[in-house]
Design an enzyme around this catalytic site. Structure first.
Site, short mmCIF file in Angstrom:
data_model
loop_
_atom_site.label_atom_id
_atom_site.label_comp_id
_atom_site.label_asym_id
_atom_site.label_seq_id
_atom_site.Cartn_x
_atom_site.Cartn_y
_atom_site.Cartn_z
N HIS A 14 1.03 -0.85 -0.30
CA HIS A 14 0.19 -0.34 -0.09
C HIS A 14 1.11 1.03 0.22
CE1 HIS A 14 1.12 -0.89 4.59
NE2 HIS A 14 0.62 0.26 4.69
N CYS B 94 0.62 4.21 11.95
CA CYS B 94 2.44 3.68 10.69
C CYS B 94 2.52 5.01 9.43
CB CYS B 94 1.69 2.35 10.10
SG CYS B 94 0.60 2.84 9.40
#
Length: 664
Positions: free
Chosen positions: A65, A183
């Site tokens: 991603h 993250c």
């Protein structure tokens, strides 16, 4: 708002053998659907994200991603592989692959949908249904949440289990934990770690509340929930925001992957810390454990590691100022010549139709941006050490460094002094009634006085003398001395490709831009040129001698062209990890050649980044490109020769399973 995934974005028979091939196959569907505008550009962004941290998860899941300017709207493509694809998960290859694409400026609604999917990936019923589904349209509907997998228990969303029957008159009070997950991308791992922690807490009868600090922002936990918690878990790869809220609690501080893969262990560690009575204080600006282990929770480890973290914190915040200011000044010189630096203030004299006036405007805006470099550097070094209370003394110390002509070195020292002063003050026990004013008044006031005294009276003049000596040395570099420095910088940039030595060389070059001189501009040019060599060399090697590389490496080679041209040295890391003894010496040799030639040619650069995209702003651009080409050729030749010496020519497919690719 378009659907996140449709049947056209589902491949239930994904035939790719490598993660790069899988990403390319699924991204191709996004291009056909009009969701991605530039396939190779998007894949380069995916590869850059993958280089930060593998995206394979336990349970046979791969989630490549990224956020990319080549994505038109948040999109998800799903592929199911019969043989499995290695995404770096500890338990083996992934058979379920989710390629998540988010625009650089994705809206909150779409990102909320993506975060919901990330949480569902931790549900075995959901993944089991995807493994069994035979219709792409039904699989897409399942992913969108329009169909509920039959294997999901009705009470799976229950936050805590019913208390077990006991002989006691009342059930014991459950152990309570608050957690924060985050993250770098803030799309997938953040929410998967939250879901994993929640599932482990339910299994152990623990009450757990999670705050996800993702791309869509974050909703703060209720202060009452935090106050009632027995312990705190931070599973993060970026800084936790507003740490002060968690003061007075035992804190387990770890990476986001641990939150996904080892949630039960983290909960057990939180219990042990609570039983030992360990607490960390943040509410009054403190960041130390009462058990005697002082220092920042987020900056644990060897002193050298912590020091590098502090320094890079300052450099990372300074770089945007350098980039904006440097490019503006370079553009002003390109339009109006070097004499434009002595033009009158545009506030007093500006003619709309004169190119010289516009050049002067750009130059003066860039110069104003440069005026912030040293204070920002010092302020955020201090911030990295002691959080928000250290910002004021850090900025004050940086401003003083400019006043006394201590420059970049003065900013470094001022930031460290400010952080140390704040940490020292934080160790002083204060009455609870004073804690509220400590971080906003007392600590900034006292630390600013201390830093000001030290910079003006004690260390300022020696640092200024050292800075002037360094500046004179850089300006006086010529001939063999300049070439030797170029060699050293080139070796450092290419040795660990984004690691500590690389960052030290880059920080040295960027720091020189704080007070630009002809010598410091040459250093910046040499550093960027050398940093472009490793990925470009490996990309070229995979093109001219394909048989020496595996299918995965050839895929990485395509992305390395873009990464190298963009000055992203990390694009060579996959090659170095697979064959370090041959790749690393080869790219170091090429980097040394490029650094030496750049210095010998007298190439200059005012921008701290940009790769080939800022070549028009480089002094001696054609010689600069020649230096890069020469180093790339040297590294390519060495890689080919060294790999050829240990292999016998054979077709590429025969190489992949014969053990010829060795890992360090």
């Amino acid at each position: 708002m378009s659907e996140l995934i449709t049947a056209d974005l589902v491949d239930l028979d994904l035939s790719a053998e490598t993660k790069d091939a899988a990403a390319r196959s699924l991204a191709g569907r996004m291009v056909e659907a009009g969701r991605v505008t530039d396939l190779d550009g998007f894949l380069a962004d995916v590869a850059a994200r993958e280089a930060q941290m593998p995206t394979g998860l336990d349970g046979g899941i791969g989630i490549p991603h990224c956020r990319s300017e080549h994505v038109t709207e948040p999109t998800l493509a799903f592929g199911r592989s019969a043989d499995g694809i290695d995404f770096g998960a500890p338990d083996g290859p992934a058979d379920l692959v989710f390629l998540i694409a988010a625009p650089a400026g994705a809206d909150d609604d779409h990102l909320t949908i993506l975060s919901g999917l990330a949480r569902r990936l931790m549900d075995p019923g959901f993944t089991g249904a995807l493994r069994a589904e035979a219709d792409p349209g039904a699989a897409a509907a399942l992913i969108r949440g329009e169909e509920v997998p039959a294997a999901v228990p009705e009470d799976s969303a229950t936050r805590t289990p019913e208390p077990a029957d006991t002989d006691a008159d009342a059930a014991p009070e459950p152990f309570r934990i608050v957690a924060v997950t985050s993250c770098p991308t803030g799309i997938a791992h953040t929410y998967m770690a939250a879901e994993s922690l929640e599932a482990a807490a339910r299994a152990e009868g623990v009450v757990l509340d999670v705050e996800t600090q993702g791309s869509a922002g974050f909703e703060r936990l209720d202060p009452a929930v935090i106050a009632a918690a027995d312990a705190v878990i931070w599973a993060h790869d970026v800084d936790i925001r507003e740490k002060a809220r968690f003061g007075g609690k035992p804190v387990v501080d770890t990476g986001v992957k641990a939150g996904i893969n080892r949630p039960a262990e983290l909960i057990a560690e939180a219990r042990r810390k609570a039983e030992r009575g360990e607490i960390s204080r943040f509410a009054d600006g403190r960041d130390e454990a009462d058990s005697g282990t002082g220092g920042s929770a987020g900056a644990s480890g060897h002193f050298g590691v912590r020091l590098r973290t502090y320094l890079m914190s300052g450099v990372s915040y300074m770089v945007p100022f350098v980039a904006a200011g440097g490019l503006l000044i370079a553009l002003s010189f390109a339009i109006g010549g070097y004499e434009i630096a002595s033009a009158k203030s545009v506030a007093d004299h500006f003619v709309w139709g004169e190119a010289a006036s516009w050049a002067a405007l750009l130059n003066q805006i860039g110069t104003a941006a440069f005026g912030f470099l040293v204070p920002v550097l010092a302020g955020y070094i201090a911030y990295g050490m002691a959080d928000r209370p250290a910002l004021v003394p850090g900025f004050v110390g940086g401003a003083i460094a400019l006043t006394i002509d201590a420059g970049f070195l003065g900013g470094l020292v001022a930031g460290l002094l400010a952080g140390a002063a704040v940490m020292a003050i934080q160790r002083v026990k204060v009455h609870p009634t004073l804690r509220g004013i400590m971080p906003v008044l007392v600590i900034p006031l006292l630390a600013s006085i201390a830093v000001g005294f030290l910079m003006f009276i004690v260390v300022g003049k020696p640092i200024a003398s050292l800075q002037n000596a360094l500046t004179d040395w850089l300006n006086g570099l010529s001939g063999s001395n300049a070439v030797i420095l170029g060699v050293v910088l080139g070796l450092m940039m290419c040795f660990d490709m984004g690691g500590p030595l690389n960052k030290v060389a880059y920080a040295f070059a960027v720091g020189g831009l704080a007070d630009p001189t002809p010598g410091s501009l040459k250093v910046m040019a040499a550093v960027m040129a050398a940093g472009m060599v490793p990925p470009l060399a490996l990309a070229l090697a995979t093109t001219v001698r394909r048989g020496l590389f595996t299918a995965t490496e050839r895929e990485n080679g395509r992305a390395a062209w873009v990464l190298g041209a963009s000055f992203i040295t990390e694009g060579a890391i996959p090659f170095a990890a697979a064959d370090p003894l041959r790749v690393i010496p080869s790219v170091m040799a090429g980097g040394a050649v490029t650094g030496a030639l750049s210095m010998a040619f007298g190439c200059t650069l005012r921008a701290p980044h940009g790769g080939v995209f800022v070549v028009p702003l480089i002094g001696e651009p054609f010689l600069y490109l020649l230096a890069i080409a020469a180093g790339t050729a040297v590294s390519t030749a060495l890689v080919v020769v060294l790999k050829g010496m240990r292999r016998t020519p054979a077709p590429a497919p025969a190489e992949d399973g014969s053990g010829v690719t060795v890992a360090a």
